[in-house]
Write a protein that holds these residues in place. Structure first.
Motif, PDB file in Angstrom:
ATOM      1  N   GLY A  16       0.816  -1.208   0.000  1.00  0.00           N
ATOM      2  CA  GLY A  16       0.000   0.000   0.000  1.00  0.00           C
ATOM      3  C   GLY A  16       0.848   1.255   0.000  1.00  0.00           C
ATOM      4  N   LYS A  17       1.973   1.213   0.724  1.00  0.00           N
ATOM      5  CA  LYS A  17       2.864   2.381   0.759  1.00  0.00           C
ATOM      6  C   LYS A  17       3.537   2.579  -0.596  1.00  0.00           C
ATOM      7  N   ASP A  18       3.844   1.463  -1.296  1.00  0.00           N
ATOM      8  CA  ASP A  18       4.409   1.574  -2.649  1.00  0.00           C
ATOM      9  C   ASP A  18       3.436   2.310  -3.570  1.00  0.00           C
ATOM     10  N   ARG A  19       2.181   1.920  -3.510  1.00  0.00           N
ATOM     11  CA  ARG A  19       1.178   2.536  -4.382  1.00  0.00           C
ATOM     12  C   ARG A  19       1.006   4.020  -4.063  1.00  0.00           C
ATOM     13  N   GLU A  20       1.028   4.343  -2.773  1.00  0.00           N
ATOM     14  CA  GLU A  20       0.889   5.745  -2.376  1.00  0.00           C
ATOM     15  C   GLU A  20       2.070   6.566  -2.886  1.00  0.00           C
ATOM     16  N   ALA A  21       3.274   6.008  -2.793  1.00  0.00           N
ATOM     17  CA  ALA A  21       4.468   6.711  -3.280  1.00  0.00           C
ATOM     18  C   ALA A  21       4.410   6.903  -4.795  1.00  0.00           C
ATOM     19  N   LEU A  22       3.923   5.887  -5.513  1.00  0.00           N
ATOM     20  CA  LEU A  22       3.785   6.016  -6.968  1.00  0.00           C
ATOM     21  C   LEU A  22       2.802   7.122  -7.323  1.00  0.00           C
ATOM     22  N   ARG A  23       1.705   7.219  -6.573  1.00  0.00           N
ATOM     23  CA  ARG A  23       0.747   8.298  -6.827  1.00  0.00           C
ATOM     24  C   ARG A  23       1.389   9.657  -6.583  1.00  0.00           C
ATOM     25  N   THR A  24       2.221   9.747  -5.545  1.00  0.00           N
ATOM     26  CA  THR A  24       2.895  11.020  -5.250  1.00  0.00           C
ATOM     27  C   THR A  24       3.778  11.453  -6.419  1.00  0.00           C
ATOM     28  N   LEU A  25       4.411  10.477  -7.049  1.00  0.00           N
ATOM     29  CA  LEU A  25       5.285  10.785  -8.189  1.00  0.00           C
ATOM     30  C   LEU A  25       4.527  10.857  -9.510  1.00  0.00           C
ATOM     31  N   GLY A  26       3.242  10.505  -9.483  1.00  0.00           N
ATOM     32  CA  GLY A  26       2.459  10.535 -10.715  1.00  0.00           C
ATOM     33  C   GLY A  26       2.790   9.404 -11.654  1.00  0.00           C
ATOM     34  N   LEU A  27       3.188   8.253 -11.112  1.00  0.00           N
ATOM     35  CA  LEU A  27       3.550   7.103 -11.931  1.00  0.00           C
ATOM     36  C   LEU A  27       2.513   5.999 -11.837  1.00  0.00           C
ATOM     37  N   LYS A  28       2.436   5.171 -12.876  1.00  0.00           N
ATOM     38  CA  LYS A  28       1.544   4.020 -12.865  1.00  0.00           C
ATOM     39  C   LYS A  28       2.226   2.840 -12.175  1.00  0.00           C
ATOM     40  N   THR A  29       1.447   1.818 -11.894  1.00  0.00           N
ATOM     41  CA  THR A  29       1.986   0.677 -11.149  1.00  0.00           C
ATOM     42  C   THR A  29       2.996  -0.133 -11.950  1.00  0.00           C
ATOM     43  N   ARG A  78      12.445   0.935 -12.653  1.00  0.00           N
ATOM     44  CA  ARG A  78      13.420   1.785 -11.966  1.00  0.00           C
ATOM     45  C   ARG A  78      13.868   2.963 -12.841  1.00  0.00           C
ATOM     46  N   ARG A  79      13.967   2.739 -14.138  1.00  0.00           N
ATOM     47  CA  ARG A  79      14.376   3.827 -15.029  1.00  0.00           C
ATOM     48  C   ARG A  79      13.321   4.935 -15.038  1.00  0.00           C
ATOM     49  N   ALA A  80      12.037   4.548 -15.167  1.00  0.00           N
ATOM     50  CA  ALA A  80      10.957   5.532 -15.154  1.00  0.00           C
ATOM     51  C   ALA A  80      10.909   6.250 -13.814  1.00  0.00           C
ATOM     52  N   LEU A  81      11.215   5.520 -12.771  1.00  0.00           N
ATOM     53  CA  LEU A  81      11.224   6.097 -11.431  1.00  0.00           C
ATOM     54  C   LEU A  81      12.292   7.185 -11.331  1.00  0.00           C
ATOM     55  N   ARG A  82      13.530   6.907 -11.798  1.00  0.00           N
ATOM     56  CA  ARG A  82      14.613   7.888 -11.739  1.00  0.00           C
ATOM     57  C   ARG A  82      14.319   9.099 -12.619  1.00  0.00           C
ATOM     58  N   GLN A  83      13.771   8.853 -13.802  1.00  0.00           N
ATOM     59  CA  GLN A  83      13.478   9.955 -14.713  1.00  0.00           C
ATOM     60  C   GLN A  83      12.411  10.889 -14.149  1.00  0.00           C
ATOM     61  N   ARG A  84      11.386  10.287 -13.597  1.00  0.00           N
ATOM     62  CA  ARG A  84      10.306  11.097 -13.034  1.00  0.00           C
ATOM     63  C   ARG A  84      10.790  11.881 -11.823  1.00  0.00           C
ATOM     64  N   TYR A  85      11.620  11.259 -11.021  1.00  0.00           N
ATOM     65  CA  TYR A  85      12.139  11.942  -9.838  1.00  0.00           C
ATOM     66  C   TYR A  85      13.006  13.133 -10.251  1.00  0.00           C
ATOM     67  N   ALA A  86      13.879  12.913 -11.210  1.00  0.00           N
ATOM     68  CA  ALA A  86      14.754  13.998 -11.664  1.00  0.00           C
ATOM     69  C   ALA A  86      13.948  15.157 -12.232  1.00  0.00           C
ATOM     70  N   ALA A  87      12.903  14.847 -13.006  1.00  0.00           N
ATOM     71  CA  ALA A  87      12.077  15.898 -13.601  1.00  0.00           C
ATOM     72  C   ALA A  87      11.352  16.704 -12.524  1.00  0.00           C
ATOM     73  N   LEU A  88      10.845  16.031 -11.500  1.00  0.00           N
ATOM     74  CA  LEU A  88      10.126  16.732 -10.438  1.00  0.00           C
ATOM     75  C   LEU A  88      11.062  17.583  -9.594  1.00  0.00           C
ATOM     76  N   VAL A  89      12.257  17.085  -9.334  1.00  0.00           N
ATOM     77  CA  VAL A  89      13.212  17.879  -8.558  1.00  0.00           C
ATOM     78  C   VAL A  89      13.583  19.152  -9.319  1.00  0.00           C
ATOM     79  N   ARG A  90      13.822  19.026 -10.615  1.00  0.00           N
ATOM     80  CA  ARG A  90      14.134  20.213 -11.417  1.00  0.00           C
ATOM     81  C   ARG A  90      12.992  21.220 -11.398  1.00  0.00           C
ATOM     82  N   LYS A  91      11.789  20.719 -11.397  1.00  0.00           N
ATOM     83  CA  LYS A  91      10.616  21.601 -11.424  1.00  0.00           C
ATOM     84  C   LYS A  91      10.353  22.263 -10.081  1.00  0.00           C
ATOM     85  N   LEU A  92      10.586  21.538  -8.985  1.00  0.00           N
ATOM     86  CA  LEU A  92      10.155  22.009  -7.672  1.00  0.00           C
ATOM     87  C   LEU A  92      11.256  22.628  -6.817  1.00  0.00           C
TER      88      LEU A  92
END
Length: 203
Positions: free
Chosen positions: A140-153, A157-171
């Motif tokens: 359940g915590k995995d799913r909640e974290a994915l929602r926070t990052l705006g990712l699907k289930t 790992r590559r999509a995870l790193r890319q999305r994280y980098a994009a959000l950090v640059r934005k925020l």
């Protein structure tokens, strides 16, 4: 029945008191007001049409009656065992769910959802709860974290790193002119990423 030691007469707010002018205690020889009810006879049971009759006693005699009352009086050992089971009484189907229960269909049977508001929400939730294509389970915590990052289930790992980098640059304030209004959101993104990068589903 010998009269117990007399105690102070209860006031009008005493729990269980039922006042009635002129009614006396049902115990023979007692002339105190009968203001507390007890079953009409030992072992009396409620019937289909409602409770069995009552007799009214004074406080002292109803206390003596309650002290000696035995719910299981007159029952066989099997009946006592059945009455003591944690789920006693739950075997009976309620009328609405019985096979021959309701005489008319439930009111929600013909419910219309023309905007598909409920159906769409249900499908969205079911899609979010689908297992990953690689077969690794998500908590359940995995799913909640994915929602926070705006990712699907099915994110890897590559999509995870890319999305994280994009959000950090934005925020991050260093990348948006010093604007610190998104710090709370940034903190949530960092925590979600730190959780997912060490989660078994992304190992």
């Amino acid at each position: 029945m010998p009269r117990p030691e007399r105690k102070d007469r209860p006031n009008t707010r005493f729990h269980g008191r039922v006042e009635a002018e002129g009614r006396v205690c049902a115990v023979s020889g007692c002339d105190e007001p009968g203001e507390f009810r007890a079953p009409a006879s030992p072992g009396a049971r409620h019937g289909f049409d409602g409770p069995a009759g009552y007799r009214f006693m004074c406080l002292d005699h109803v206390r003596a009656f309650n002290a000696g009352y035995n719910f299981f009086a007159g029952m066989t050992p099997d009946e006592i065992n059945d009455a003591q089971r944690p789920y006693a009484g739950w075997e009976r189907e309620t009328r609405a769910f019985a096979a021959n229960g309701a005489d008319r269909p439930p009111p929600w049977r013909d419910f219309a959802d023309p905007l598909d508001a409920i159906g769409a929400r249900f499908r969205e939730r079911m899609a979010a709860e689908q297992p990953r294509t690689d077969g690794k389970p998500l908590s359940g915590k995995d799913r909640e974290a994915l929602r926070t990052l705006g990712l699907k289930t099915d994110a890897d790992r590559r999509a995870l790193r890319q999305r994280y980098a994009a959000l950090v640059r934005k925020l991050h304030p260093d990348h948006n002119g010093g604007d610190r209004s998104s710090e709370t959101r940034l903190q949530a993104v960092v925590e979600a990423y730190q959780h997912l990068r060490s989660a078994p589903a992304f190992a």
